[in-house]
Design a protein around this motif. Sequence first.
Motif, PDB file in Angstrom:
ATOM      1  N   LEU A 355     -40.030 -13.038  -3.990  1.00 47.64           N
ATOM      2  CA  LEU A 355     -40.548 -11.660  -3.928  1.00 47.64           C
ATOM      3  C   LEU A 355     -42.074 -11.671  -4.084  1.00 47.64           C
ATOM      4  CD1 LEU A 355     -39.433  -8.637  -3.953  1.00 47.64           C
ATOM      5  CD2 LEU A 355     -39.802  -8.736  -6.431  1.00 47.64           C
ATOM      6  N   LEU A 356     -42.567 -12.458  -5.031  1.00 50.30           N
ATOM      7  CA  LEU A 356     -44.019 -12.541  -5.241  1.00 50.30           C
ATOM      8  C   LEU A 356     -44.706 -13.166  -4.034  1.00 50.30           C
ATOM      9  CD1 LEU A 356     -44.164 -13.612  -8.989  1.00 50.30           C
ATOM     10  CD2 LEU A 356     -45.172 -11.538  -8.024  1.00 50.30           C
ATOM     11  N   ALA A 357     -44.117 -14.227  -3.500  1.00 49.54           N
ATOM     12  CA  ALA A 357     -44.758 -14.902  -2.361  1.00 49.54           C
ATOM     13  C   ALA A 357     -44.854 -13.949  -1.162  1.00 49.54           C
ATOM     14  CB  ALA A 357     -43.974 -16.166  -2.000  1.00 49.54           C
ATOM     15  N   VAL A 358     -43.773 -13.221  -0.899  1.00 55.31           N
ATOM     16  CA  VAL A 358     -43.806 -12.289   0.245  1.00 55.31           C
ATOM     17  C   VAL A 358     -44.820 -11.179  -0.044  1.00 55.31           C
ATOM     18  CG1 VAL A 358     -42.453 -10.640   1.608  1.00 55.31           C
ATOM     19  CG2 VAL A 358     -41.442 -12.834   0.948  1.00 55.31           C
ATOM     20  N   THR A 359     -44.834 -10.682  -1.282  1.00 52.35           N
ATOM     21  CA  THR A 359     -45.774  -9.614  -1.641  1.00 52.35           C
ATOM     22  C   THR A 359     -47.218 -10.102  -1.499  1.00 52.35           C
ATOM     23  OG1 THR A 359     -44.152  -8.698  -3.189  1.00 52.35           O
ATOM     24  CG2 THR A 359     -46.443  -8.014  -3.484  1.00 52.35           C
ATOM     25  N   TRP A 360     -47.511 -11.246  -2.080  1.00 50.37           N
ATOM     26  CA  TRP A 360     -48.886 -11.771  -2.013  1.00 50.37           C
ATOM     27  C   TRP A 360     -49.287 -12.048  -0.560  1.00 50.37           C
ATOM     28  CZ3 TRP A 360     -47.765 -15.539  -6.634  1.00 50.37           C
ATOM     29  CH2 TRP A 360     -47.910 -14.834  -7.835  1.00 50.37           C
ATOM     30  N   GLY A 361     -48.304 -12.436   0.246  1.00 52.30           N
ATOM     31  CA  GLY A 361     -48.606 -12.692   1.655  1.00 52.30           C
ATOM     32  C   GLY A 361     -48.951 -11.431   2.430  1.00 52.30           C
ATOM     33  N   LYS A 362     -48.543 -10.267   1.906  1.00 50.18           N
ATOM     34  CA  LYS A 362     -48.739  -9.011   2.649  1.00 50.18           C
ATOM     35  C   LYS A 362     -49.891  -8.161   2.123  1.00 50.18           C
ATOM     36  CE  LYS A 362     -43.819  -8.123   3.740  1.00 50.18           C
ATOM     37  NZ  LYS A 362     -43.751  -7.938   5.175  1.00 50.18           N
ATOM     38  N   ARG A 382     -37.096  -5.158   0.526  1.00 46.98           N
ATOM     39  CA  ARG A 382     -36.322  -4.770   1.731  1.00 46.98           C
ATOM     40  C   ARG A 382     -36.180  -5.965   2.663  1.00 46.98           C
ATOM     41  NH1 ARG A 382     -38.890   0.212   1.054  1.00 46.98           N
ATOM     42  NH2 ARG A 382     -40.669  -0.314   2.375  1.00 46.98           N
ATOM     43  N   ASP A 383     -37.265  -6.738   2.830  1.00 49.05           N
ATOM     44  CA  ASP A 383     -37.204  -7.917   3.703  1.00 49.05           C
ATOM     45  C   ASP A 383     -36.213  -8.959   3.171  1.00 49.05           C
ATOM     46  OD1 ASP A 383     -39.229  -6.697   5.061  1.00 49.05           O
ATOM     47  OD2 ASP A 383     -40.803  -8.127   4.499  1.00 49.05           O
ATOM     48  N   LEU A 384     -36.186  -9.121   1.845  1.00 49.94           N
ATOM     49  CA  LEU A 384     -35.402 -10.225   1.275  1.00 49.94           C
ATOM     50  C   LEU A 384     -33.952  -9.854   1.020  1.00 49.94           C
ATOM     51  CD1 LEU A 384     -37.962 -11.603  -1.357  1.00 49.94           C
ATOM     52  CD2 LEU A 384     -37.338 -12.643   0.823  1.00 49.94           C
ATOM     53  N   THR A 385     -33.719  -8.599   0.576  1.00 49.44           N
ATOM     54  CA  THR A 385     -32.356  -8.244   0.141  1.00 49.44           C
ATOM     55  C   THR A 385     -31.826  -7.002   0.837  1.00 49.44           C
ATOM     56  OG1 THR A 385     -32.980  -6.677  -1.615  1.00 49.44           O
ATOM     57  CG2 THR A 385     -32.998  -9.021  -2.206  1.00 49.44           C
ATOM     58  N   GLY A 386     -32.614  -6.402   1.714  1.00 52.38           N
ATOM     59  CA  GLY A 386     -32.211  -5.109   2.274  1.00 52.38           C
ATOM     60  C   GLY A 386     -32.462  -3.972   1.295  1.00 52.38           C
TER      61      GLY A 386
END
Length: 455
Positions: A355-362, A382-386
Amino acid sequence: MSLELDRRISDSGTRFRIFPQPRFLQKADGSGPLFPEPEQVVIALEPAAIQPGPADDRMFVVDAIGKLPYNRFFRPPYQGAFQPPIRAGENGHFDHLDPNSREFSAATMYATVRRVLDIWEDYFGHTIQWHFESDFSRLELIPLIEWNNAQSGYGFLEFGFGRTANGTIDHTRPYCENFDVLAHELGHSIIFAEVGFPASPTDDGVDYGGMHESAGDLVAIIASLHFNSVVDLLLESTKGNLLTINGLDRVGELSDSRQIRIAFNGLRMSDVGEEPHDRSLPLTGAIFDTMVEVFQQDLVAKKLITEDLRTRSTNLPGTAHDLTQIQDEFTSAYTGNEAAFKDSLLLARDYVGRLLAVTWGKISPDFLTYHSILRTMLQADRDLTGGVNAGIIRECFAWREIAPLPTSLMMRQHTLANCGFDETEPSPVPDGAARRSGYRVPAPRPDSSAVRTAR
Ligand SMILES: [Zn+2]
């Protein structure tokens, strides 16, 4: 790092030993160090990919002799004298080194930084390219300079020793053996690489600064939850009752660890100012609590605790629940189910890492606010778990008083008159300029010193 990858590299990777927490942390009963033995870690590279140093294609250790700290005018690469590079044992691994030797300290620095990088590259799903790649291809690691401090900078991590009470160098406390400090400093490099930094000189970067410090701590906390000894001690002392609010007393002997003190903080935005370390604490708390709530949600799904116990342990403080009763119920749920609790915690750890990696990436570093981190995190979920964990994320951030700024355009209301549909409705805005702009100015929130004032 995912559990499968960790299992896979345990056969193919290279073995080192490191102390999960500093050796000077003592057991509460005074009977000795809390982590008396180093724990084996395996880094993702096979032995053939590691040169003496240790060194690889991303980083290298140089054990400098007589080196002064880098400064604005003295920068890498280091070109002075150095100790001989550390070599692997006959089997290609580095787990043979005597924990009381200088070689052990130097190898620990490499293994810690490399292990933390392995963990976070797995969460990001790609190679983290150094932010200094235009000048240097590899990170320079300097383990043991005669200095009562440590620093990370453009292309290097350079570590000395802790301080004695009178400020001199305490050679029993080399920073390069402190997993939390190294992981935190590497966390700053990861944020520079993946988030970037504010481009505008008019951006005061207050929340950006808080986010940076929080990220350093979260990189370290999630990485330290990859040590079996740390996870076991955390669960054993709390019996799985991990919610952090008023929780520091429950983590027992681990509460002397800086990283645990930071994770188990009960601070809200109204408790902190703009100093980056202070400001980082509510954000770190919100994200650590998200991990704990996801952990407890999994315990409920596996019928290891009841929904009722979960709710009572969450709705603190300010409620009339009996804390001793809650702890007793956790103790009986945990006893006999230790392995299942650990599985759930490791799953929650890996969820929050992703979750942190996707957030930091965005997120954009420009004019960053904690509220934009929250919204990006909801999108990442939403991307990871819907979106399964949206409710948990919202509640954990709301408790920390992370909310939109009252002055944000997003908070303004549009009546039909403002939008030009109803000419007969009197405009609620007395001020002519505001009326012309079509916005109703929201009243300040009286209860919330939480939300920082407009600057
Ligand atoms: Zn920091």
